[in-house]
Design a protein around this motif. Structure first.
Motif, PDB file in Angstrom:
ATOM      1  N   ASP A 181       0.830  -1.210   0.000  1.00 13.33           N
ATOM      2  CA  ASP A 181       0.000   0.000   0.000  1.00 13.33           C
ATOM      3  C   ASP A 181       0.863   1.258   0.000  1.00 13.33           C
ATOM      4  OD1 ASP A 181      -2.271  -1.541   0.040  1.00 13.33           O
ATOM      5  OD2 ASP A 181      -2.670  -1.282   2.193  1.00 13.33           O
ATOM      6  N   ALA A 182       2.002   1.178   0.684  1.00 10.22           N
ATOM      7  CA  ALA A 182       2.891   2.336   0.787  1.00 10.22           C
ATOM      8  C   ALA A 182       3.833   2.449  -0.408  1.00 10.22           C
ATOM      9  CB  ALA A 182       3.694   2.254   2.083  1.00 10.22           C
ATOM     10  N   GLY A 183       3.708   1.561  -1.392  1.00  9.65           N
ATOM     11  CA  GLY A 183       4.573   1.597  -2.564  1.00  9.65           C
ATOM     12  C   GLY A 183       5.949   1.030  -2.310  1.00  9.65           C
ATOM     13  N   GLU A 184       6.106   0.270  -1.231  1.00  7.66           N
ATOM     14  CA  GLU A 184       7.409  -0.309  -0.899  1.00  7.66           C
ATOM     15  C   GLU A 184       7.532  -1.713  -1.491  1.00  7.66           C
ATOM     16  OE1 GLU A 184       7.904  -0.164   3.296  1.00  7.66           O
ATOM     17  OE2 GLU A 184       7.667   2.019   3.417  1.00  7.66           O
ATOM     18  N   ARG A 185       8.765  -2.163  -1.587  1.00  8.31           N
ATOM     19  CA  ARG A 185       9.055  -3.456  -2.204  1.00  8.31           C
ATOM     20  C   ARG A 185       9.106  -4.541  -1.132  1.00  8.31           C
ATOM     21  NH1 ARG A 185      13.865  -6.172  -3.828  1.00  8.31           N
ATOM     22  NH2 ARG A 185      15.084  -4.548  -2.776  1.00  8.31           N
ATOM     23  N   ILE A 186       8.590  -5.721  -1.480  1.00 11.77           N
ATOM     24  CA  ILE A 186       8.719  -6.890  -0.596  1.00 11.77           C
ATOM     25  C   ILE A 186      10.077  -7.523  -0.862  1.00 11.77           C
ATOM     26  CG2 ILE A 186       7.754  -9.114   0.095  1.00 11.77           C
ATOM     27  CD1 ILE A 186       5.974  -6.697   0.713  1.00 11.77           C
ATOM     28  N   ILE A 187      10.812  -7.807   0.185  1.00 14.47           N
ATOM     29  CA  ILE A 187      12.136  -8.410   0.064  1.00 14.47           C
ATOM     30  C   ILE A 187      12.019  -9.915   0.265  1.00 14.47           C
ATOM     31  CG2 ILE A 187      14.468  -8.512   1.038  1.00 14.47           C
ATOM     32  CD1 ILE A 187      13.980  -5.620   2.036  1.00 14.47           C
ATOM     33  N   GLN A 188      12.655 -10.677  -0.633  1.00 19.43           N
ATOM     34  CA  GLN A 188      12.666 -12.125  -0.448  1.00 19.43           C
ATOM     35  C   GLN A 188      13.650 -12.452   0.667  1.00 19.43           C
ATOM     36  OE1 GLN A 188      12.573 -14.593  -3.942  1.00 19.43           O
ATOM     37  NE2 GLN A 188      13.780 -16.198  -2.961  1.00 19.43           N
ATOM     38  N   GLU A 189      13.120 -12.989   1.763  1.00 17.42           N
ATOM     39  CA  GLU A 189      13.945 -13.204   2.950  1.00 17.42           C
ATOM     40  C   GLU A 189      13.297 -14.268   3.830  1.00 17.42           C
ATOM     41  OE1 GLU A 189      13.898  -9.696   5.401  1.00 17.42           O
ATOM     42  OE2 GLU A 189      11.726  -9.475   5.244  1.00 17.42           O
ATOM     43  N   THR A 190      14.069 -14.756   4.778  1.00 18.64           N
ATOM     44  CA  THR A 190      13.495 -15.598   5.826  1.00 18.64           C
ATOM     45  C   THR A 190      13.111 -14.695   6.990  1.00 18.64           C
ATOM     46  OG1 THR A 190      15.620 -16.029   6.908  1.00 18.64           O
ATOM     47  CG2 THR A 190      14.936 -17.550   5.176  1.00 18.64           C
ATOM     48  N   ARG A 191      12.058 -15.108   7.707  1.00 18.61           N
ATOM     49  CA  ARG A 191      11.574 -14.326   8.834  1.00 18.61           C
ATOM     50  C   ARG A 191      11.286 -15.256  10.005  1.00 18.61           C
ATOM     51  NH1 ARG A 191      10.514  -9.140   7.500  1.00 18.61           N
ATOM     52  NH2 ARG A 191       9.134  -8.814   9.295  1.00 18.61           N
ATOM     53  N   HIS A 192      11.205 -14.681  11.180  1.00 20.39           N
ATOM     54  CA  HIS A 192      10.923 -15.430  12.400  1.00 20.39           C
ATOM     55  C   HIS A 192       9.640 -14.884  13.024  1.00 20.39           C
ATOM     56  CE1 HIS A 192      14.892 -17.180  12.071  1.00 20.39           C
ATOM     57  NE2 HIS A 192      15.430 -15.973  12.038  1.00 20.39           N
ATOM     58  N   PHE A 193       8.866 -15.785  13.627  1.00 22.45           N
ATOM     59  CA  PHE A 193       7.600 -15.395  14.235  1.00 22.45           C
ATOM     60  C   PHE A 193       7.756 -15.351  15.751  1.00 22.45           C
ATOM     61  CE2 PHE A 193       3.359 -16.639  15.971  1.00 22.45           C
ATOM     62  CZ  PHE A 193       2.683 -15.484  15.607  1.00 22.45           C
ATOM     63  N   SER A 197       4.395 -11.197  20.520  1.00 18.97           N
ATOM     64  CA  SER A 197       3.899 -10.023  19.804  1.00 18.97           C
ATOM     65  C   SER A 197       2.937 -10.384  18.680  1.00 18.97           C
ATOM     66  CB  SER A 197       5.078  -9.237  19.227  1.00 18.97           C
ATOM     67  OG  SER A 197       5.723  -9.968  18.192  1.00 18.97           O
ATOM     68  N   GLY A 198       3.000 -11.636  18.204  1.00 16.33           N
ATOM     69  CA  GLY A 198       2.166 -12.031  17.071  1.00 16.33           C
ATOM     70  C   GLY A 198       2.658 -11.477  15.754  1.00 16.33           C
ATOM     71  N   ARG A 199       3.940 -11.080  15.702  1.00 17.08           N
ATOM     72  CA  ARG A 199       4.500 -10.483  14.475  1.00 17.08           C
ATOM     73  C   ARG A 199       5.738 -11.256  14.026  1.00 17.08           C
ATOM     74  NH1 ARG A 199       3.476  -5.600  17.502  1.00 17.08           N
ATOM     75  NH2 ARG A 199       1.739  -4.433  16.610  1.00 17.08           N
ATOM     76  N   THR A 200       6.056 -11.101  12.741  1.00 17.86           N
ATOM     77  CA  THR A 200       7.283 -11.681  12.211  1.00 17.86           C
ATOM     78  C   THR A 200       8.369 -10.616  12.176  1.00 17.86           C
ATOM     79  OG1 THR A 200       6.774 -11.168   9.900  1.00 17.86           O
ATOM     80  CG2 THR A 200       5.947 -13.259  10.763  1.00 17.86           C
ATOM     81  N   SER A 201       9.617 -11.079  12.213  1.00 11.59           N
ATOM     82  CA  SER A 201      10.760 -10.161  12.111  1.00 11.59           C
ATOM     83  C   SER A 201      11.750 -10.719  11.104  1.00 11.59           C
ATOM     84  CB  SER A 201      11.437  -9.986  13.477  1.00 11.59           C
ATOM     85  OG  SER A 201      11.905 -11.230  13.963  1.00 11.59           O
ATOM     86  N   SER A 202      12.537  -9.838  10.529  1.00  8.40           N
ATOM     87  CA  SER A 202      13.457 -10.220   9.464  1.00  8.40           C
ATOM     88  C   SER A 202      14.573 -11.116   9.993  1.00  8.40           C
ATOM     89  CB  SER A 202      14.057  -8.968   8.828  1.00  8.40           C
ATOM     90  OG  SER A 202      14.949  -9.318   7.787  1.00  8.40           O
ATOM     91  N   GLY A 203      14.909 -12.149   9.197  1.00  3.54           N
ATOM     92  CA  GLY A 203      16.011 -13.023   9.556  1.00  3.54           C
ATOM     93  C   GLY A 203      17.217 -12.757   8.683  1.00  3.54           C
ATOM     94  N   ARG A 204      17.186 -13.300   7.467  1.00  5.54           N
ATOM     95  CA  ARG A 204      18.292 -13.089   6.533  1.00  5.54           C
ATOM     96  C   ARG A 204      17.732 -13.145   5.119  1.00  5.54           C
ATOM     97  NH1 ARG A 204      18.958 -18.381   4.846  1.00  5.54           N
ATOM     98  NH2 ARG A 204      18.408 -19.963   6.384  1.00  5.54           N
ATOM     99  N   SER A 205      18.520 -12.662   4.182  1.00  2.00           N
ATOM    100  CA  SER A 205      18.081 -12.739   2.792  1.00  2.00           C
ATOM    101  C   SER A 205      18.004 -14.202   2.382  1.00  2.00           C
ATOM    102  CB  SER A 205      19.063 -11.989   1.877  1.00  2.00           C
ATOM    103  OG  SER A 205      20.352 -12.563   1.966  1.00  2.00           O
ATOM    104  N   LYS A 206      17.029 -14.503   1.539  1.00  2.00           N
ATOM    105  CA  LYS A 206      16.767 -15.898   1.175  1.00  2.00           C
ATOM    106  C   LYS A 206      17.743 -16.355   0.098  1.00  2.00           C
ATOM    107  CE  LYS A 206      14.566 -19.806   0.851  1.00  2.00           C
ATOM    108  NZ  LYS A 206      14.784 -20.855   1.848  1.00  2.00           N
ATOM    109  N   GLU A 207      18.431 -17.478   0.394  1.00  2.00           N
ATOM    110  CA  GLU A 207      19.355 -18.024  -0.599  1.00  2.00           C
ATOM    111  C   GLU A 207      18.604 -18.676  -1.745  1.00  2.00           C
ATOM    112  OE1 GLU A 207      19.446 -18.692   2.608  1.00  2.00           O
ATOM    113  OE2 GLU A 207      21.440 -18.400   3.443  1.00  2.00           O
ATOM    114  N   GLU A 208      19.260 -18.727  -2.883  1.00  3.10           N
ATOM    115  CA  GLU A 208      18.775 -19.492  -4.018  1.00  3.10           C
ATOM    116  C   GLU A 208      19.500 -20.837  -4.027  1.00  3.10           C
ATOM    117  OE1 GLU A 208      16.355 -18.567  -5.821  1.00  3.10           O
ATOM    118  OE2 GLU A 208      16.206 -16.431  -5.335  1.00  3.10           O
ATOM    119  N   ALA A 209      19.019 -21.766  -4.848  1.00  3.68           N
ATOM    120  CA  ALA A 209      19.634 -23.093  -4.899  1.00  3.68           C
ATOM    121  C   ALA A 209      21.111 -23.011  -5.269  1.00  3.68           C
ATOM    122  CB  ALA A 209      18.877 -23.972  -5.893  1.00  3.68           C
ATOM    123  N   THR A 210      21.461 -22.054  -6.142  1.00  2.00           N
ATOM    124  CA  THR A 210      22.860 -21.946  -6.558  1.00  2.00           C
ATOM    125  C   THR A 210      23.772 -21.559  -5.403  1.00  2.00           C
ATOM    126  OG1 THR A 210      22.362 -19.678  -7.250  1.00  2.00           O
ATOM    127  CG2 THR A 210      22.316 -21.379  -8.960  1.00  2.00           C
TER     128      THR A 210
END
Length: 498
Positions: A260-272, A276-289
């Motif tokens: 809604d704010a025009g921001e980009r979704i980052i492909q990453e792992t997150r923790h719940f 708090s009932g919220r997720t927080s950023s973990g690390r950028s998501k690796e690809e198979a390579t």
């Protein structure tokens, strides 16, 4: 950034959800060595050169783990590969002592399956992309800080007992569209693995863990082409059914706010975070390579014969969906009944009580109401109570035969749980049988009428509910050893209303 409500976010965006579920297999030894797999052993007491990755130690495949994985694949309607192999997944984390994980990559054991789940009367068929075998990692314990995670910790400890335990990863297609269906899928998968006896699937102990991949795309109107999938996040290691649903809801709200704010979704792992009932950023998501997969050089490929696969298929037990259909057909249970009994952990106990001769409604009643309360009070599960289904069936038989009332039956159950013997022994020792002496019962009825003339007058004046206190007085005089319906009938007869 304004945070929308879940209802608003769900109305405007379509969630696209895929699930990766890890199931620790209940084998006696690890995937590639002979170390024990028992949960709760002292740290680093179940390790050897193979699972620690020491130089010169070579892995050997655990056949029981292969068989369990094939059982899961068949139960999930998968194709079983006639030829597959293991690969090395290279990465450095301190909980993986070899600095690589033996897994499967482009040639998994099971592919192209599905699992049907029902939510609010609607059946959802979730596609299964793959079921593959790998070894579990060790367990890191981050000491200090407020979250139990590495950020803010003063130091970390590693327990390698879990490293090398056989692990099956079950990956779905991005078919799930609601948090409720995601939860139902994990719950059905848990019941399936439990029925197959391939794992204890105890989420609180980590033998069943779920990762939820969530992305959003704008909903479209009738006749409009579907939007492409959005960028996904992966919320890791959800360890309860409630967490699966709550974490996905949280991600839907978070991603909708960013979009809604025009921001980009980052492909990453997150923790719940449960609190708090919220997720927080973990690390950028690796690809198979990033993992530099290559065939595991120390293991030969697996080549399973058709005869082997069909022998495993023939050994499969009744699956949860088949069992539900049978219980509905044989005993008249409703879908709600089955959900209630499964949630209470008493479905097996109810069926065993029925097999011991009890009517289905009565078996359901006692195992859903009285006995779970006793279990909760004792801090155990219903199955751990010191009363067997055959004993519950006998209590039900005594009630049906008029020897016990429900109130007396509760006292009988107390005696059985206290170790005083079976139901008949408790009845005899405590003198709990219903009084069948007509003269004693008639005397008690007459005494109650004589002691409460005002109630008698009210009853004869048309206030029929005045008979209730009279029933209570007779039951008290008989110390609960009378049948309330019989007492009521006698009172009505004496008062001229019968």
């Amino acid at each position: 950034m304004t945070t929308p409500s879940y209802e608003d976010a769900f109305a405007r965006y379509e969630p696209v959800i895929g699930l990766e579920t890890h199931v620790e297999l209940g084998t006696a030894s690890k995937m590639f060595c002979g170390c024990a797999t028992a949960f709760g052993a002292p740290p680093n007491s179940q390790v050897c050169p193979v699972c620690l990755g020491l130089p010169g130690a070579l892995p050997v495949v655990n056949e029981a783990a292969i068989r369990f994985a094939v059982m899961i694949g068949l139960a999930l309607n998968c194709q079983i590969a006639s030829w597959c192999r293991f690969a090395r997944k290279n990465y450095f984390y301190p909980d993986m002592p070899k600095n690589f994980q033996i897994s499967q990559y482009d040639e998994p054991l099971c592919t192209d399956g599905w699992l049907a789940v029902e939510v609010d009367g609607e059946v959802h068929r979730v596609g299964i992309t793959r079921v593959h075998l790998e070894e579990d990692t060790g367990k890191s314990l981050h000491v200090g800080g407020a979250t139990g995670r590495i950020h803010g910790a003063t130091h970390s400890l590693v327990d390698y007992n879990r490293a090398g335990i056989p692990l099956v990863e079950i990956v779905t297609e991005p078919d799930v569209r609601t948090p409720e269906v995601a939860r139902a899928y994990v719950e059905e998968l848990r019941e399936l693995c439990r029925a197959l006896a391939v794992s204890d699937v105890r989420m609180e102990q980590g033998s069943l863990r779920c990762d939820a991949n969530v992305s959003l795309r704008l909903r479209v109107g009738p006749g409009e082409a579907e939007k492409p999938f959005g960028i996904r996040s992966e919320t890791k290691n959800l360890n309860s059914l409630r967490s699966v649903e709550r974490a996905i809801r949280s991600e839907i709200v978070r991603q909708a706010g960013r979009l809604d704010a025009g921001e980009r979704i980052i492909q990453e792992t997150r923790h719940f975070d449960e609190a708090s009932g919220r997720t927080s950023s973990g690390r950028s998501k690796e690809e198979a390579t990033d993992y530099r997969y290559f065939p595991e050089p120390d293991l030969t490929p697996l080549a399973l014969s058709r005869e082997y696969v069909e022998a495993v298929r023939a050994s499969l037990t009744e699956l949860p969906s088949q069992r539900r259909a049978r219980l509905i057909a044989e005993h008249g249970f409703s879908d709600r009944d089955l959900v209630d009994m499964r949630n209470a952990g008493v479905l097996d106990l109810v069926e065993q009580t029925i097999a011991a001769g009890a009517p289905a409604p009565a078996a359901r009643k006692w195992w859903l109401n009285e006995l779970p309360r006793r279990a909760a009070g004792a801090g155990v599960t219903p199955a751990e109570l010191a009363i067997r289904p055959v004993q519950v069936a006998r209590v039900i038989e005594l009630i049906a035969g008029g020897s016990l009332t429900d109130a007396l039956a509760r006292k009988v159950i107390d005696g059985v749980l206290a170790g005083e013997g079976g139901p008949d022994e408790v009845v005899a020792a405590r003198g709990l049988a219903v009084v069948t002496d007509d003269s004693a019962l008639s005397a008690a009825v007459d005494a109650a009428i004589a002691a409460a003339p005002e109630l008698v007058d009210k009853f004869r004046a048309g206030k029929l509910n005045a008979v209730g206190p009279l029933v209570g007085a007779v039951m008290k005089a008989m110390k609960g050893k009378a049948d309330a319906a019989t007492v009521r009938a006698l009172l009505l007869e004496r008062l001229g209303a019968a």
